[in-house]
Design a protein around this motif. Structure first.
Motif, PDB file in Angstrom:
ATOM      1  N   GLY A   1      59.231  23.636  43.670  1.00  0.00           N
ATOM      2  CA  GLY A   1      57.974  23.312  43.005  1.00  0.00           C
ATOM      3  C   GLY A   1      57.084  22.336  43.757  1.00  0.00           C
ATOM      4  N   GLU A   2      57.505  21.877  44.923  1.00  0.00           N
ATOM      5  CA  GLU A   2      56.728  20.898  45.699  1.00  0.00           C
ATOM      6  C   GLU A   2      55.465  21.541  46.279  1.00  0.00           C
ATOM      7  OE1 GLU A   2      56.404  16.974  47.308  1.00  0.00           O
ATOM      8  OE2 GLU A   2      57.895  17.779  45.957  1.00  0.00           O
ATOM      9  N   THR A   3      54.412  20.778  46.376  1.00  0.00           N
ATOM     10  CA  THR A   3      53.186  21.241  47.015  1.00  0.00           C
ATOM     11  C   THR A   3      52.787  20.240  48.089  1.00  0.00           C
ATOM     12  OG1 THR A   3      51.786  20.076  45.429  1.00  0.00           O
ATOM     13  CG2 THR A   3      52.334  22.363  44.917  1.00  0.00           C
ATOM     14  N   LEU A   4      52.007  20.706  49.037  1.00  0.00           N
ATOM     15  CA  LEU A   4      51.494  19.808  50.063  1.00  0.00           C
ATOM     16  C   LEU A   4      50.318  19.033  49.503  1.00  0.00           C
ATOM     17  CD1 LEU A   4      51.486  22.134  53.199  1.00  0.00           C
ATOM     18  CD2 LEU A   4      53.140  20.372  52.598  1.00  0.00           C
ATOM     19  N   ARG A   5      50.234  17.784  49.866  1.00  0.00           N
ATOM     20  CA  ARG A   5      49.074  17.022  49.421  1.00  0.00           C
ATOM     21  C   ARG A   5      47.899  17.373  50.324  1.00  0.00           C
ATOM     22  NH1 ARG A   5      50.848  11.510  51.972  1.00  0.00           N
ATOM     23  NH2 ARG A   5      49.661  11.828  53.829  1.00  0.00           N
TER      24      ARG A   5
ATOM     25  N   ILE B   1      50.188  26.669  54.597  1.00  0.00           N
ATOM     26  CA  ILE B   1      50.261  26.318  53.179  1.00  0.00           C
ATOM     27  C   ILE B   1      50.953  27.428  52.393  1.00  0.00           C
ATOM     28  CG2 ILE B   1      48.865  25.919  51.113  1.00  0.00           C
ATOM     29  CD1 ILE B   1      46.855  24.458  52.948  1.00  0.00           C
ATOM     30  N   GLN B   2      50.665  28.687  52.716  1.00  0.00           N
ATOM     31  CA  GLN B   2      51.295  29.817  52.020  1.00  0.00           C
ATOM     32  C   GLN B   2      52.807  29.836  52.264  1.00  0.00           C
ATOM     33  OE1 GLN B   2      48.581  30.142  54.046  1.00  0.00           O
ATOM     34  NE2 GLN B   2      47.060  30.339  52.433  1.00  0.00           N
TER      35      GLN B   2
ATOM     36  N   GLU C   1      54.422  27.141  50.155  1.00  0.00           N
ATOM     37  CA  GLU C   1      54.473  27.541  48.748  1.00  0.00           C
ATOM     38  C   GLU C   1      55.593  28.551  48.491  1.00  0.00           C
ATOM     39  OE1 GLU C   1      50.488  28.855  48.010  1.00  0.00           O
ATOM     40  OE2 GLU C   1      49.740  26.811  47.729  1.00  0.00           O
TER      41      GLU C   1
ATOM     42  N   ALA D   1      58.925  26.624  48.618  1.00  0.00           N
ATOM     43  CA  ALA D   1      59.067  25.769  47.419  1.00  0.00           C
ATOM     44  C   ALA D   1      59.384  26.608  46.187  1.00  0.00           C
ATOM     45  CB  ALA D   1      57.802  24.948  47.210  1.00  0.00           C
TER      46      ALA D   1
END
Length: 175
Positions: free
Chosen positions: A133-137, A162-163, A166, A169
């Motif tokens: 569930g982590e996302t990049l800031r 980024i994809q 995701e 994660a």
């Protein structure tokens, strides 16, 4: 002069000071934070001096300090998490290198130690690189850091998109 200095630091300085954890060769690579010189206003670029140290020699420590609110009307505890390496000939009582990781913890350092445990599991127990569930800031203002080619190669190639992050994660196991 102060306004020019602050604007240059904000817009021309690096947007982040990342730490790279490489579990392939068990090293930690970082660029120590450096600032633009105040009196040399013509300096428009700073070049990071990359350092690499062994993961096996690292120690983690949380430092607590008192911080004031704007105007000094109130105070609260803040915490920072540091990675430390001993000095000459591995003497654990002397400090050779230190790097701050994570963020500033307000009132307690529990979340900082949770970050440390995630990094430790990643480096020592083949834990997930990215928690479920982590996302990049989002990137902030300033120039992105340009990593040396040998650091990128040692880590196995360029950063993930980024994809890709995701996707990893979404499929990472729950802790």
């Amino acid at each position: 002069m102060v306004i020019v200095f602050c604007m240059r630091q904000w817009l021309c300085g690096p947007s982040d000071w990342p730490v790279i954890f490489n579990r392939k060769d068990r090293t930690v690579t970082w660029a120590p934070v450096i600032r633009f010189p105040y009196w040399k206003f013509w300096v428009m670029e700073i070049k990071p001096q990359w350092r690499t140290a062994s993961w096996d020699d690292v120690r983690a420590r949380s430092y607590k300090y008192m911080q004031s609110t704007t105007g000094g009307y109130g105070f609260h505890d803040s915490y920072s998490l540091f990675l430390l390496w001993g000095g000459a000939e591995g003497d654990p009582r002397s400090l050779d290198q230190a790097v701050s990781i994570g963020y500033q913890g307000y009132f307690e350092d529990e979340l900082l130690w949770m970050l440390w445990e995630h990094i430790r599991r990643y480096m020592e127990e083949d834990g997930p690189a990215i928690p479920h569930g982590e996302t990049l800031r989002p990137l902030g203002k300033g120039r992105p850091i340009v990593y040396p080619p040998e650091v990128i190669e040692a880590c196995g190639g360029p950063p993930l998109s980024i994809q890709e992050v995701e996707e990893i994660a979404a499929t990472a196991p729950l802790d």
